[in-house]
Design a protein around this motif. Structure first.
Motif, short mmCIF file in Angstrom:
data_model
loop_
_atom_site.label_atom_id
_atom_site.label_comp_id
_atom_site.label_asym_id
_atom_site.label_seq_id
_atom_site.Cartn_x
_atom_site.Cartn_y
_atom_site.Cartn_z
N THR A 166 19.66 -29.49 16.98
CA THR A 166 19.68 -29.27 15.54
C THR A 166 18.32 -28.88 14.98
OG1 THR A 166 19.23 -31.60 15.13
CG2 THR A 166 21.54 -30.94 15.21
N PHE A 167 17.26 -28.97 15.75
CA PHE A 167 15.91 -28.68 15.28
C PHE A 167 15.62 -27.20 15.44
CE2 PHE A 167 11.27 -28.45 16.02
CZ PHE A 167 10.86 -28.93 14.79
N ASP A 168 15.32 -26.54 14.31
CA ASP A 168 14.98 -25.12 14.33
C ASP A 168 13.47 -25.00 14.23
OD1 ASP A 168 14.91 -22.38 14.22
OD2 ASP A 168 15.72 -22.24 12.18
N LYS A 169 12.83 -24.48 15.25
CA LYS A 169 11.36 -24.38 15.28
C LYS A 169 10.84 -23.35 14.29
CE LYS A 169 10.90 -25.93 20.00
NZ LYS A 169 10.43 -25.66 21.34
N ASN A 170 11.67 -22.43 13.83
CA ASN A 170 11.24 -21.41 12.88
C ASN A 170 11.36 -21.87 11.43
OD1 ASN A 170 10.71 -19.59 14.95
ND2 ASN A 170 12.86 -18.97 15.02
N LYS A 171 11.99 -23.00 11.19
CA LYS A 171 12.19 -23.49 9.83
C LYS A 171 11.59 -24.89 9.73
CE LYS A 171 15.72 -24.60 6.45
NZ LYS A 171 17.15 -24.77 6.23
N VAL A 172 10.47 -24.96 9.03
CA VAL A 172 9.80 -26.24 8.85
C VAL A 172 9.75 -26.52 7.34
CG1 VAL A 172 7.67 -27.53 9.22
CG2 VAL A 172 8.44 -25.88 10.92
#
Length: 76
Positions: A18-24
């Protein structure tokens, strides 16, 4: 290895899906910190406004245009 490290290594693969590295995003903690700062600044501004309203400042007269009060009037 500590218990915290063991828990993180076991739970990290579950968050990888579920973790998107491009969206912080700052998240809820960032909002709480920002809101606390905003409330603090508002309180300081309100306090400063109240204190500035209490200031009783009387400007000193200009010495070049003021007549001396100690001088006695002359009579002919």
């Amino acid at each position: 290895m500590s218990a915290t490290q063991a828990a993180v290594t076991q739970l990290l693969p579950l968050a990888a899906d579920t973790f998107d590295k491009n969206k912080v995003t700052p998240g809820i903690l960032g909002f709480i910190v920002f809101a606390a700062l905003a409330i603090g600044v508002w309180g300081l501004m309100k306090s400063m406004s109240r204190h500035m309203g209490r200031v009783n400042f009387q400007e000193a007269p200009d010495p070049a245009t003021a007549t001396p009060a100690t001088e006695a009037p002359t009579t002919p």
